[in-house]
Write a protein that holds these residues in place. Sequence first.
Motif, PDB file in Angstrom:
ATOM      1  N   ALA A  13       0.837  -1.207   0.000  1.00 60.87           N
ATOM      2  CA  ALA A  13       0.000   0.000   0.000  1.00 60.87           C
ATOM      3  C   ALA A  13       0.867   1.251   0.000  1.00 60.87           C
ATOM      4  CB  ALA A  13      -0.929  -0.015   1.208  1.00 60.87           C
ATOM      5  N   ASP A  14       1.932   1.223   0.780  1.00 66.64           N
ATOM      6  CA  ASP A  14       2.839   2.375   0.820  1.00 66.64           C
ATOM      7  C   ASP A  14       3.483   2.624  -0.533  1.00 66.64           C
ATOM      8  OD1 ASP A  14       2.287   2.809   3.450  1.00 66.64           O
ATOM      9  OD2 ASP A  14       4.192   2.052   4.227  1.00 66.64           O
ATOM     10  N   ARG A  15       3.865   1.541  -1.211  1.00 67.54           N
ATOM     11  CA  ARG A  15       4.494   1.681  -2.517  1.00 67.54           C
ATOM     12  C   ARG A  15       3.515   2.308  -3.514  1.00 67.54           C
ATOM     13  NH1 ARG A  15       6.035  -3.419  -3.412  1.00 67.54           N
ATOM     14  NH2 ARG A  15       7.935  -3.072  -2.200  1.00 67.54           N
ATOM     15  N   ARG A  16       2.273   1.876  -3.459  1.00 66.60           N
ATOM     16  CA  ARG A  16       1.273   2.443  -4.363  1.00 66.60           C
ATOM     17  C   ARG A  16       1.002   3.902  -4.035  1.00 66.60           C
ATOM     18  NH1 ARG A  16      -2.903  -2.784  -4.742  1.00 66.60           N
ATOM     19  NH2 ARG A  16      -1.478  -4.072  -6.003  1.00 66.60           N
ATOM     20  N   ALA A  17       1.008   4.227  -2.744  1.00 68.70           N
ATOM     21  CA  ALA A  17       0.817   5.628  -2.342  1.00 68.70           C
ATOM     22  C   ALA A  17       1.973   6.496  -2.834  1.00 68.70           C
ATOM     23  CB  ALA A  17       0.683   5.727  -0.833  1.00 68.70           C
ATOM     24  N   ASP A  18       3.194   5.952  -2.788  1.00 71.30           N
ATOM     25  CA  ASP A  18       4.356   6.696  -3.290  1.00 71.30           C
ATOM     26  C   ASP A  18       4.240   6.948  -4.792  1.00 71.30           C
ATOM     27  OD1 ASP A  18       5.506   6.852  -0.795  1.00 71.30           O
ATOM     28  OD2 ASP A  18       6.785   5.085  -1.073  1.00 71.30           O
ATOM     29  N   TYR A  19       3.824   5.937  -5.529  1.00 69.22           N
ATOM     30  CA  TYR A  19       3.641   6.108  -6.970  1.00 69.22           C
ATOM     31  C   TYR A  19       2.528   7.116  -7.249  1.00 69.22           C
ATOM     32  CZ  TYR A  19       6.588   1.984  -7.859  1.00 69.22           C
ATOM     33  OH  TYR A  19       7.634   1.108  -7.934  1.00 69.22           O
ATOM     34  N   ALA A  20       1.475   7.060  -6.437  1.00 69.80           N
ATOM     35  CA  ALA A  20       0.368   8.004  -6.604  1.00 69.80           C
ATOM     36  C   ALA A  20       0.846   9.434  -6.404  1.00 69.80           C
ATOM     37  CB  ALA A  20      -0.748   7.675  -5.613  1.00 69.80           C
ATOM     38  N   LYS A  21       1.703   9.637  -5.410  1.00 67.92           N
ATOM     39  CA  LYS A  21       2.241  10.970  -5.164  1.00 67.92           C
ATOM     40  C   LYS A  21       3.048  11.460  -6.356  1.00 67.92           C
ATOM     41  CE  LYS A  21       5.167  13.562  -1.941  1.00 67.92           C
ATOM     42  NZ  LYS A  21       6.032  13.480  -0.734  1.00 67.92           N
ATOM     43  N   MET A  22       3.850  10.570  -6.955  1.00 65.95           N
ATOM     44  CA  MET A  22       4.632  10.938  -8.130  1.00 65.95           C
ATOM     45  C   MET A  22       3.727  11.348  -9.280  1.00 65.95           C
ATOM     46  SD  MET A  22       7.520   7.920  -7.930  1.00 65.95           S
ATOM     47  CE  MET A  22       8.126   8.288  -9.577  1.00 65.95           C
ATOM     48  N   LEU A  23       2.637  10.615  -9.483  1.00 65.62           N
ATOM     49  CA  LEU A  23       1.693  10.947 -10.550  1.00 65.62           C
ATOM     50  C   LEU A  23       1.017  12.289 -10.293  1.00 65.62           C
ATOM     51  CD1 LEU A  23       0.028   7.450 -11.113  1.00 65.62           C
ATOM     52  CD2 LEU A  23       1.385   8.721 -12.796  1.00 65.62           C
ATOM     53  N   ALA A  24       0.649  12.527  -9.034  1.00 61.95           N
ATOM     54  CA  ALA A  24       0.004  13.799  -8.694  1.00 61.95           C
ATOM     55  C   ALA A  24       0.939  14.962  -8.940  1.00 61.95           C
ATOM     56  CB  ALA A  24      -0.460  13.778  -7.241  1.00 61.95           C
ATOM     57  N   GLU A  25       2.194  14.792  -8.549  1.00 62.06           N
ATOM     58  CA  GLU A  25       3.186  15.863  -8.745  1.00 62.06           C
ATOM     59  C   GLU A  25       3.507  16.067 -10.214  1.00 62.06           C
ATOM     60  OE1 GLU A  25       6.361  14.521  -6.272  1.00 62.06           O
ATOM     61  OE2 GLU A  25       5.519  15.400  -4.439  1.00 62.06           O
ATOM     62  N   SER A  26       3.218  15.066 -11.043  1.00 67.79           N
ATOM     63  CA  SER A  26       3.446  15.165 -12.494  1.00 67.79           C
ATOM     64  C   SER A  26       2.230  15.721 -13.226  1.00 67.79           C
ATOM     65  CB  SER A  26       3.819  13.800 -13.065  1.00 67.79           C
ATOM     66  OG  SER A  26       5.003  13.310 -12.481  1.00 67.79           O
ATOM     67  N   GLY A  27       1.192  16.078 -12.457  1.00 69.16           N
ATOM     68  CA  GLY A  27      -0.001  16.651 -13.074  1.00 69.16           C
ATOM     69  C   GLY A  27      -1.015  15.631 -13.535  1.00 69.16           C
ATOM     70  N   GLU A  28      -1.022  14.463 -12.901  1.00 78.43           N
ATOM     71  CA  GLU A  28      -1.981  13.415 -13.262  1.00 78.43           C
ATOM     72  C   GLU A  28      -2.795  12.996 -12.041  1.00 78.43           C
ATOM     73  OE1 GLU A  28      -0.415  10.277 -15.893  1.00 78.43           O
ATOM     74  OE2 GLU A  28       1.520  11.317 -15.739  1.00 78.43           O
ATOM     75  N   PRO A  29      -3.637  13.883 -11.504  1.00 80.65           N
ATOM     76  CA  PRO A  29      -4.359  13.563 -10.262  1.00 80.65           C
ATOM     77  C   PRO A  29      -5.361  12.418 -10.403  1.00 80.65           C
ATOM     78  CG  PRO A  29      -5.182  15.596 -11.235  1.00 80.65           C
ATOM     79  CD  PRO A  29      -3.938  15.240 -11.992  1.00 80.65           C
ATOM     80  N   ALA A  30      -5.972  12.258 -11.579  1.00 88.62           N
ATOM     81  CA  ALA A  30      -6.939  11.167 -11.742  1.00 88.62           C
ATOM     82  C   ALA A  30      -6.245   9.808 -11.630  1.00 88.62           C
ATOM     83  CB  ALA A  30      -7.649  11.295 -13.092  1.00 88.62           C
ATOM     84  N   SER A  31      -5.079   9.693 -12.257  1.00 90.39           N
ATOM     85  CA  SER A  31      -4.317   8.444 -12.159  1.00 90.39           C
ATOM     86  C   SER A  31      -3.816   8.238 -10.740  1.00 90.39           C
ATOM     87  CB  SER A  31      -3.145   8.469 -13.137  1.00 90.39           C
ATOM     88  OG  SER A  31      -3.607   8.546 -14.477  1.00 90.39           O
ATOM     89  N   ALA A  32      -3.419   9.334 -10.074  1.00 88.20           N
ATOM     90  CA  ALA A  32      -2.977   9.254  -8.689  1.00 88.20           C
ATOM     91  C   ALA A  32      -4.102   8.740  -7.795  1.00 88.20           C
ATOM     92  CB  ALA A  32      -2.496  10.615  -8.212  1.00 88.20           C
TER      93      ALA A  32
END
Length: 314
Positions: A13-32
């Motif tokens: 779960a933590d790993r997925r949350a980390d990837y989600a944060k990277m996506l959000a910071e890249s401008g992809e909030p829906a994917s995050a």
Amino acid sequence: MLPSELSSGDVIADRRADYAKMLAESGEPASAAELMEQALELTPNWAAGWFTLATYREKAGNTEGAIEALNKVLALDASDVFGARLKLSVLGAADLPDRPPSRYVERLFDDYADRFETSLIEKLGYSVPQKLAALIADTGGIPRDFRLAVDLGCGTGLFGPEIRARVDRLEGFDLSKSMLAKAAEKHVYDHLGQADLSLEPELSGVFDARLEAYRADLITAADVLMYLGNLHGVMAIVRKLTVDGAVFAFSVEDAQRPAGYVLRDSLRFAHSEAYVKEILAEQGFVVQNLARSVIRMDGGKPVHGILFITRKSA
């Protein structure tokens, strides 16, 4: 998130949350948001994770989904350390609160203490301490020097050096212990203590009991009242803490409306001039001086404030 809640307790779960944060910071909030949903399937009781999901959903334009996630946060965390009720109000899904949860404000500034001054002054152009001190000096009909000054919501002590030369004794109070520790490093205050301005206006348990016998002739609150909505309680506290003729100097964010107060997207409150003056009058304070000014930047936009210099009637 709180340091203790940065981890969900589940490695995947933590790993997925980390990837989600990277996506959000890249401008992809829906994917995050999709990745956070997967993380929360593994850790459904992770309040911080639900709050993060609400943030991603809101940025992706999914307001209904954000509201759903925020309600989940409240179900898991009754103390509302993340300020979910405030956010629900901003999204139109809850009534306007009188004040934020104390645990939310305390956590906010405990987390912020180490970078507070760098962020606020260098990045956001925060200028209230200097402007408020200058306005006190420029206001006629009030004392030049003070016996006891109490700096409410003193934070890291930015206002203390601005007024120290004019006071015999300077005391500071704040809700955040981490901010008080930073203020202590300045060696400007004679006393520092923890206090919650959102409590009912009894002195017991809020401020040091000696203030009942040794009341202040100057109270300051620089960039503090925007973390309260309804100001009746804090104004009553100020009245109890002061001698007749005392000066109360403070700032608010300008609601730029004829009455009342509003909660902004920043989760800070802004107050109208009329609303502030009404409560001041109820508590026996007369406005001696007033100034409007840009007090900081937020998201690249100026935040307008009102600085008040008032005096307690005899």
